[in-house]
Design a protein around this motif. Structure first.
Motif, PDB file in Angstrom:
ATOM      1  N   MET A 161       1.114  -1.131   0.154  1.00 32.44           N
ATOM      2  CA  MET A 161      -0.280   0.394  -0.496  1.00 32.44           C
ATOM      3  C   MET A 161       0.608   0.874   0.128  1.00 32.44           C
ATOM      4  N   GLY A 162       1.872   1.202   0.595  1.00 34.65           N
ATOM      5  CA  GLY A 162       2.745   1.944   0.248  1.00 34.65           C
ATOM      6  C   GLY A 162       4.121   2.724  -1.111  1.00 34.65           C
ATOM      7  N   MET A 163       3.954   2.366  -0.919  1.00 36.24           N
ATOM      8  CA  MET A 163       4.333   1.743  -2.671  1.00 36.24           C
ATOM      9  C   MET A 163       2.760   3.101  -4.159  1.00 36.24           C
ATOM     10  N   VAL A 164       1.666   2.275  -3.362  1.00 37.32           N
ATOM     11  CA  VAL A 164       0.844   3.366  -4.079  1.00 37.32           C
ATOM     12  C   VAL A 164       0.650   4.312  -3.951  1.00 37.32           C
ATOM     13  N   LEU A 165       0.920   4.291  -2.709  1.00 37.45           N
ATOM     14  CA  LEU A 165       0.382   6.148  -2.065  1.00 37.45           C
ATOM     15  C   LEU A 165       2.072   6.541  -2.428  1.00 37.45           C
ATOM     16  N   LEU A 166       2.581   6.131  -2.379  1.00 33.99           N
ATOM     17  CA  LEU A 166       4.368   7.558  -3.282  1.00 33.99           C
ATOM     18  C   LEU A 166       3.895   7.232  -5.010  1.00 33.99           C
ATOM     19  N   ALA A 167       3.309   6.050  -5.474  1.00 27.53           N
ATOM     20  CA  ALA A 167       3.557   6.487  -6.745  1.00 27.53           C
ATOM     21  C   ALA A 167       2.500   7.082  -6.779  1.00 27.53           C
ATOM     22  N   PHE A 168       1.328   7.331  -6.315  1.00 23.28           N
ATOM     23  CA  PHE A 168       0.625   7.927  -6.869  1.00 23.28           C
ATOM     24  C   PHE A 168       0.930  10.113  -6.098  1.00 23.28           C
ATOM     25  N   GLY A 169       1.447  10.078  -4.889  1.00 27.27           N
ATOM     26  CA  GLY A 169       2.224  11.561  -5.128  1.00 27.27           C
ATOM     27  C   GLY A 169       3.576  11.620  -6.211  1.00 27.27           C
ATOM     28  N   LEU A 170       3.429  10.970  -5.848  1.00 29.17           N
ATOM     29  CA  LEU A 170       5.106  11.294  -7.889  1.00 29.17           C
ATOM     30  C   LEU A 170       4.632  11.303  -9.381  1.00 29.17           C
ATOM     31  N   VAL A 171       3.208  11.286  -9.452  1.00 27.68           N
ATOM     32  CA  VAL A 171       2.122  11.688 -10.176  1.00 27.68           C
ATOM     33  C   VAL A 171       1.751  12.596 -10.221  1.00 27.68           C
ATOM     34  N   LEU A 178       7.414  -0.512 -14.088  1.00 31.35           N
ATOM     35  CA  LEU A 178       7.606  -1.426 -12.375  1.00 31.35           C
ATOM     36  C   LEU A 178       7.868  -2.034 -12.543  1.00 31.35           C
ATOM     37  N   TRP A 179       7.980  -3.212 -13.789  1.00 35.37           N
ATOM     38  CA  TRP A 179       8.914  -4.384 -13.864  1.00 35.37           C
ATOM     39  C   TRP A 179       9.492  -4.050 -13.538  1.00 35.37           C
ATOM     40  N   GLY A 180      10.224  -3.477 -14.198  1.00 31.76           N
ATOM     41  CA  GLY A 180      11.884  -3.733 -14.440  1.00 31.76           C
ATOM     42  C   GLY A 180      12.653  -2.455 -13.384  1.00 31.76           C
ATOM     43  N   ALA A 181      12.123  -1.731 -12.030  1.00 32.81           N
ATOM     44  CA  ALA A 181      12.292  -1.320 -11.177  1.00 32.81           C
ATOM     45  C   ALA A 181      12.440  -2.260 -10.005  1.00 32.81           C
ATOM     46  N   ASN A 182      11.181  -3.277 -10.098  1.00 33.55           N
ATOM     47  CA  ASN A 182      11.019  -4.337  -9.161  1.00 33.55           C
ATOM     48  C   ASN A 182      12.018  -5.676  -9.490  1.00 33.55           C
ATOM     49  N   GLN A 183      12.555  -5.253 -11.249  1.00 29.33           N
ATOM     50  CA  GLN A 183      14.235  -6.435 -10.496  1.00 29.33           C
ATOM     51  C   GLN A 183      14.992  -5.788 -10.368  1.00 29.33           C
ATOM     52  N   ILE A 184      14.991  -4.997 -10.476  1.00 24.86           N
ATOM     53  CA  ILE A 184      16.497  -3.691 -10.015  1.00 24.86           C
ATOM     54  C   ILE A 184      16.150  -3.490  -8.497  1.00 24.86           C
ATOM     55  N   GLY A 185      15.243  -3.944  -7.272  1.00 22.71           N
ATOM     56  CA  GLY A 185      15.189  -3.680  -6.300  1.00 22.71           C
ATOM     57  C   GLY A 185      14.342  -3.085  -5.402  1.00 22.71           C
ATOM     58  N   PHE A 186      13.629  -1.994  -6.177  1.00 23.94           N
ATOM     59  CA  PHE A 186      13.212  -1.280  -5.931  1.00 23.94           C
ATOM     60  C   PHE A 186      11.808  -1.345  -5.456  1.00 23.94           C
TER      61      PHE A 186
END
Length: 64
Positions: A1-11, A56-64
């Motif tokens: 849930m925290g990542m969703v809020l982070l993404a929404f905030g960045l948008v 998002l997939w690429g960020a997940n693959q490198i550990g973000f």
């Protein structure tokens, strides 16, 4: 849930900066979008969604 809020905030930050710093550019971009056929707008939207998933997939693959 925290990542969703982070993404929404960045948008919201990016969108807000665009409207605050270049409102006339936003007007021109919206007018250009109005001139595109509906099918082309759908294709652009689909490409944006696919690009977002790839990022998002690429960020997940490198550990973000």
């Amino acid at each position: 849930m925290g990542m969703v809020l982070l993404a929404f905030g960045l948008v919201l930050i990016v969108e807000g900066l665009a409207y605050a710093l270049a409102p006339s550019l936003i007007e021109r971009m919206l007018e250009a979008l109005r001139m595109l056929p509906e099918q082309a707008r759908r294709l652009v939207g689909l490409l944006c969604v696919i690009s977002g998933f790839i990022l998002l997939w690429g960020a997940n693959q490198i550990g973000f």
